[in-house]
Scaffold this motif. Structure first.
Motif, short mmCIF file in Angstrom:
data_model
loop_
_atom_site.label_atom_id
_atom_site.label_comp_id
_atom_site.label_asym_id
_atom_site.label_seq_id
_atom_site.Cartn_x
_atom_site.Cartn_y
_atom_site.Cartn_z
N ASP A 249 -6.37 -34.71 -29.64
CA ASP A 249 -5.97 -35.38 -30.76
C ASP A 249 -4.36 -35.84 -30.84
OD1 ASP A 249 -5.44 -32.75 -30.37
OD2 ASP A 249 -6.23 -32.07 -32.27
N GLY A 250 -3.66 -35.31 -29.97
CA GLY A 250 -2.35 -35.69 -29.69
C GLY A 250 -2.27 -37.31 -29.19
N PHE B 78 -11.12 -34.88 -27.96
CA PHE B 78 -11.24 -33.42 -27.75
C PHE B 78 -10.27 -32.76 -29.00
CE2 PHE B 78 -13.39 -32.53 -23.77
CZ PHE B 78 -13.65 -34.00 -23.32
N ASN C 299 -8.52 -30.09 -30.85
CA ASN C 299 -8.08 -28.52 -30.90
C ASN C 299 -6.96 -28.44 -31.72
OD1 ASN C 299 -5.85 -29.65 -29.43
ND2 ASN C 299 -6.57 -28.86 -27.34
N CYS D 62 -3.93 -29.55 -31.94
CA CYS D 62 -2.70 -29.08 -31.45
C CYS D 62 -2.06 -30.00 -30.24
CB CYS D 62 -2.36 -27.53 -31.07
SG CYS D 62 -3.53 -27.05 -29.80
N PHE D 63 -1.03 -30.06 -29.80
CA PHE D 63 -0.71 -30.54 -28.40
C PHE D 63 -1.03 -29.37 -27.73
CE2 PHE D 63 2.61 -33.40 -30.73
CZ PHE D 63 2.08 -34.57 -30.44
N GLY D 64 -2.24 -29.14 -27.17
CA GLY D 64 -2.67 -28.19 -26.37
C GLY D 64 -1.91 -27.81 -25.27
N PHE E 151 -1.28 -28.97 -34.99
CA PHE E 151 -1.44 -30.02 -36.14
C PHE E 151 -2.26 -29.14 -37.45
CE2 PHE E 151 -2.52 -32.75 -32.10
CZ PHE E 151 -1.18 -33.05 -32.02
MG LIG Z 1 -4.90 -31.60 -28.96
#
Ligand SMILES: [Mg+2]
Ligand SMILES: Cc1ncc(C[n+]2csc(CCOP(=O)(O)OP(=O)(O)O)c2C)c(N)n1
Length: 625
Positions: free
Chosen positions: A497-498, A522, A524, A526-528, A551
């Motif tokens: 998503d980033g 993918f 999740n 966040c900036f996983g 996020f």
């Molecule tokens: Mg992510």
């Protein structure tokens, strides 16, 4: 290699054939006379402006597509493109960064220089990330910057920028076209520098007034060098003595291993490496960018080395090998785990590379063979008599036993956990990727999981991950470049998503051009990758360990649907299987918003992270006792 009109009369005539129509339509053109019949005619008889001549040359270089974004300074070029029925097809992008990523991906798959055109100033600056990635990944790429007119230089002109200076550290060749007469030679130099030696980026700043100027006939030839239409434009190889010495040493090894890097793919050395490995029965490991050099299912294909997405059995082989042949591998920080693997001085190393700044640069190597990967491996293979094949069967059997055990474990560890685990997504994809496919992946979750778990069933399939910078936002534009590179081949894009946040604009391009692609997001929230990294390094006093990486949670299929792209929300294994079935059956863009377990909650296969967390767990264990 500059040739005057007289000496190249035949080719020159051919190149100008059909240009009458172009010239007549270019603004400002008066009377037009065909160049083909007037090779020595005077300047006033010609009427082809710089932009039209440029387009003609690109066509002669067999450029099929120009990826670009319009701007104030592109009008001359766009008029020429519009006027020439034989011109390369222009692909309008929504962001210059994406345009370059498209061209980069196209070039990785075709070997042909990806061509991009952008406006001056901001347009040039937005192109910079992709140019750097292409250049450092040895991808042939030509950036054309439609620049401000020469008269505006130094006079506070809107968008003025020293383009050539800006790009010089990240390109093989940069130049500002100062005179119309020099256009043909500058274009040839751009192709020669992009496709020759270590391929990379060429950047041309083309002041718009020069593109409007009439090209003189006298002393100017629009011929092209066909060998530079594709990289590598020429293949150099080491001399016989060096090859003989290196091969003799390899044949005396007890546990040899080949490591193929991105350079092997760039050079088109896949068949050469596979045949060499087969001839001598040497196992082949790859780096992230070397994936695909040997097909995933091949008996000698060991897997991936390096920190990110590695296969344990491949790392084991790297540690145990007594002789390693690196083919087109920079031996940089990821592939060597910061210079720790293989251990220095314990293993004999033969490195094959085209670039002097790479060869023997991070390790003291025993044999440094300077040359094109394919030509050099073919030369080695040609000298390896089948009868000379040593018995390495015990060594390959040991590796294969470990490889089988790994895949058995991986299969038994798969389950339908909610939120979905990334390896479960890769497994579902792998089952559907038996035919020829190009998978384009971003950094973040997709990289270690695709690298470790995605298996491609066809030797022509490719997994492309831009690794020199690993910049987010590559995959969505990348799939567009991949589609145009091989329109008949299924394309899949993998991104977090980033990355989506950085490249969502190109969803409109995908929809507008109706690119049939399966996009796997993918999600999740966040900036996983960074969140995980923060946890890996969090002090024991910090329970959560994270800062500024989350996020909001959103159903992102809505974003795709705005553009009319079919969207699926995937929350469990049933959703996943159903959505993939449908998406692969359709011949249109599809977007799967897959809610996945965060890599910050369960760490991905990244060796340095796993080591650090294991060491910390150990310390904690010791402290408790
Ligand atoms: Mg992510
Ligand atoms: C342009 C750019 N900025 C920052 C980074 C650093 N970076 C690497 S991975 C990552 C997080 C990626 O987030 P996402 O795309 O959501 O993937 P995830 O890790 O969550 O799977 C970041 C910020 C980068 N690689 N590229």
């Amino acid at each position: 290699v500059l040739t005057g009109i007289g000496r190249k009369r035949d080719r020159h005539s051919r190149h100008f054939a059909g240009m009458g129509a172009i010239a007549e339509q270019i603004a400002g053109c008066g009377q037009y006379e065909s160049y083909g019949t007037h090779g020595t005619s005077s300047q006033k008889e010609s009427c082809v402006n710089g932009a039209a001549a440029l387009i003609t040359m690109l066509t002669q270089y067999q450029v099929e597509y120009i990826f670009g974004v319009p701007g104030d300074t592109n009008v001359a070029l766009y008029q020429a493109l519009k006027a020439d029925a034989n011109a390369p097809r222009h692909i309008m992008c929504r962001d210059e960064r994406s345009a370059v990523f498209m061209a980069d991906c196209y070039a990785r798959l075709t070997g042909k220089p990806g061509v991009v055109e952008v406006p001056s100033g901001a347009g040039a600056m937005y192109a910079l990330p992709g140019v750097a990635e292409a250049d450092r990944s040895s991808v042939p790429l030509i950036l054309l910057v439609n620049d401000i007119p020469r008269s505006g230089v130094g006079r506070g002109t809107l968008t003025e920028l020293p383009v050539a200076d800006l790009f010089r550290p990240i390109a093989n060749y940069c130049e500002t076209l100062s005179q119309i007469e020099k256009l043909p030679e500058v274009v040839r130099r751009a192709f020669r520098c992009a496709a020759g030696g270590r391929p990379g980026a060429s950047v041309l700043a083309l002041p718009e007034d020069v593109l409007y100027e009439t090209l003189p006939i006298e002393g100017v030839s629009l011929h092209v060098e066909e060998r530079c239409a594709r990289a590598p434009s020429h293949r150099s190889r080491p001399d016989d003595r060096e090859l003989d010495e290196a091969l003799a040493a390899l044949l005396s090894a007890r546990r040899p291993l080949i490591v193929a890097g991105g350079g092997a793919n760039r050079s088109g050395a896949q068949t050469a490496v596979r045949e060499f490995a087969e001839r001598l029965s040497i196992p082949v490991a790859v780096t992230i960018t070397g994936q695909g050099v040997v097909p995933d299912g091949h008996p000698l294909a060991i897997g991936v080395i390096g920190d990110n997405g590695f296969h344990p059995h491949a790392l084991w082989a790297l540690e145990e090998a007594d002789f390693i042949v690196y083919v087109g591998c920079r031996m940089g920080s990821v592939a060597t785990m910061n210079g720790t693997s293989p251990k220095k001085k314990q293993t004999r190393i033969l490195q094959i590379d085209i670039a002097d700044d790479t060869l023997a640069n991070t390790y003291e190597v025993d044999f440094a063979l300077a040359g094109d990967a394919r030509a050099t491996v073919e030369a080695l293979a040609g000298r390896a008599q089948p009868g000379a094949r040593p018995d390495w069967i015990a060594w390959t059997t040991q590796i294969n036993r470990r490889r089988s055990a790994f895949w058995d474990d991986a299969a038994s560890a798969l389950h339908d956990h909610v939120p979905l685990r990334p390896e479960r997504v890769m497994d579902a994809l792998s089952r559907r990727l038996k035919g020829r496919v190009n998978v384009i992946s971003d950094a973040g979750t997709p990289t270690p999981y695709a690298t470790r778990f995605l298996t491609l069933g066809d030797s022509r399939s490719r997994l492309i991950i831009p690794r020199f910078f690993g910049g987010l936002g590559y995959a969505i534009p990348g799939v567009i470049g991949a589609h145009f590179a091989e329109p008949e081949t299924q394309v899949v894009g993998l991104f977090g998503d980033g990355s989506l946040g950085m490249s969502a604009g190109e969803l409109e391009t995908i929809a507008r051009l109706q690119i049939p692609v399966v996009l796997v997001h993918f999600n999740n929230a966040c900036f996983g990758w960074i969140k995980a990294l923060q946890r890996v390094h969090a002090p024991s006093t910090d329970n959560d360990g994270v800062f500024q990486v989350d996020f909001g949670k959103h159903d992102m299929r809505n974003l795709a649907q705005v553009y009319g792209i079919r969207g699926y929300r995937v929350e469990n294994a049933d959703d996943l299987e159903a959505a993939l079935d449908e998406a692969f059956a359709l011949n249109e863009p599809c977007f799967l918003d897959v809610v996945v377990e965060s890599i910050a909650d369960r760490f991905p296969p990244v060796m340095s992270w796993l080591k650090r967390t294991a060491a910390r767990a150990n310390e904690a264990g010791v402290a408790q006792h």
